[in-house]
Design a protein around this motif. Structure first.
Motif, mmCIF file in Angstrom:
data_model
loop_
_atom_site.group_PDB
_atom_site.id
_atom_site.type_symbol
_atom_site.label_atom_id
_atom_site.label_comp_id
_atom_site.label_asym_id
_atom_site.label_seq_id
_atom_site.Cartn_x
_atom_site.Cartn_y
_atom_site.Cartn_z
ATOM 1 N N LEU A 56 1.988 5.067 8.374
ATOM 2 C CA LEU A 56 1.700 4.737 9.776
ATOM 3 C C LEU A 56 1.080 3.351 9.898
ATOM 4 C CD1 LEU A 56 0.422 8.111 11.258
ATOM 5 C CD2 LEU A 56 2.440 6.813 11.954
ATOM 6 N N GLY A 57 0.187 3.018 8.986
ATOM 7 C CA GLY A 57 -0.417 1.689 9.005
ATOM 8 C C GLY A 57 0.621 0.594 8.810
ATOM 9 N N GLU A 63 0.830 -1.205 0.000
ATOM 10 C CA GLU A 63 0.000 0.000 0.000
ATOM 11 C C GLU A 63 0.864 1.255 0.000
ATOM 12 O OE1 GLU A 63 -3.421 2.328 2.575
ATOM 13 O OE2 GLU A 63 -2.848 0.311 3.175
ATOM 14 N N VAL A 64 1.922 1.259 0.784
ATOM 15 C CA VAL A 64 2.820 2.411 0.816
ATOM 16 C C VAL A 64 3.478 2.585 -0.549
ATOM 17 C CG1 VAL A 64 4.921 3.362 1.857
ATOM 18 C CG2 VAL A 64 3.225 2.239 3.283
ATOM 19 N N ARG A 120 0.142 13.991 2.426
ATOM 20 C CA ARG A 120 -1.123 13.688 3.121
ATOM 21 C C ARG A 120 -1.629 12.293 2.801
ATOM 22 N NH1 ARG A 120 -3.847 19.545 2.368
ATOM 23 N NH2 ARG A 120 -2.977 20.468 4.241
ATOM 24 N N ALA A 121 -1.397 11.841 1.593
ATOM 25 C CA ALA A 121 -1.808 10.488 1.224
ATOM 26 C C ALA A 121 -0.843 9.454 1.793
ATOM 27 C CB ALA A 121 -1.875 10.360 -0.299
ATOM 28 N N GLY A 160 0.510 -0.412 12.437
ATOM 29 C CA GLY A 160 -0.821 -1.007 12.332
ATOM 30 C C GLY A 160 -0.878 -2.372 12.990
ATOM 31 N N CYS A 220 1.183 9.606 4.581
ATOM 32 C CA CYS A 220 1.285 9.462 6.045
ATOM 33 C C CYS A 220 0.387 8.371 6.630
ATOM 34 C CB CYS A 220 1.049 10.806 6.720
ATOM 35 S SG CYS A 220 2.448 11.929 6.515
ATOM 36 N N PRO A 221 -0.906 8.342 6.320
ATOM 37 C CA PRO A 221 -1.726 7.262 6.889
ATOM 38 C C PRO A 221 -1.271 5.868 6.448
ATOM 39 C CG PRO A 221 -3.131 8.970 5.947
ATOM 40 C CD PRO A 221 -1.722 9.293 5.561
ATOM 41 N N ALA A 222 -0.880 5.745 5.177
ATOM 42 C CA ALA A 222 -0.414 4.434 4.690
ATOM 43 C C ALA A 222 0.880 4.034 5.382
ATOM 44 C CB ALA A 222 -0.222 4.482 3.172
#
Length: 176
Positions: free
Chosen positions: A103-104, A76-77, A96-97, A108, A99-101
């Motif tokens: 961190l997961g 995903e990253v 912004r796109a 996660g 960072c969540p990936a």
């Protein structure tokens, strides 16, 4: 006729990817419940309602299954990085796109399960596979400058860029 054959192959590929996701999900469940030592290929096969032969054919062994799980966790990253490079939305939108990936991938539920398993693996092979998977996911194409090292730690041009994989991580299978 060729189009029909190509569509059939594409459908089988999609079915296989979906089946692999189910198997890997069952493996994560067993990692959380039993830990790395308690997770066996047979237990994963039973939990995923798959044949043991299929797991060995697709993954080779337990470490191979975990390597596939690591690759899926970092995919995903990798996709976000590639999409960010392709879009003209600017660096801020890409970050912004990403960072969540990122961190997961790092903290996660699946990452925690894999890292706990690596901590309990006395051989160190799983930890080495996680480290190798993290470096490979750092940049599109699998390698950043310096052969997988951050630019600040790239090897000087007069030195080789690293030892062969077997020398870096004894016992790590070449497929990881």
């Amino acid at each position: 006729y060729t189009l029909a054959v190509n569509m059939e192959v594409a459908m089988k590929s999609d079915d296989r990817q979906a089946r692999q996701a189910e198997i890997e999900s069952a493996a994560y469940q067993l990692l959380e419940e039993r830990g790395y030592a308690g997770m066996s290929m047979l237990a994963v096969a039973k939990a995923a309602k798959a044949s043991n032969e299929t797991l060995y054919r697709w993954y080779g062994d337990k470490l191979g299954l975990c390597c596939a799980m690591i690759a899926a966790n970092t995919a995903e990253v990798q996709q976000v990085l590639v999409r960010g490079n392709d879009k003209a939305g600017g660096a801020l939108q890409s970050i912004r796109a990403l960072c969540p990936a990122l961190l997961g991938m790092l903290v996660g539920k699946r990452a925690v399960a894999l890292n706990r398993a690596a901590a309990s693996d006395a051989t160190g092979a799983l930890g080495a596979a996680i480290a190798a998977g993290g470096r490979a996911a750092r940049a599109p194409g699998g390698r950043g400058p310096g052969g997988g090292r951050p630019a600040s730690r790239a090897a000087p041009p007069d030195r080789p860029r690293g030892r062969p994989r077997a020398a870096r991580w004894p016992g790590l299978p070449r497929r990881c």
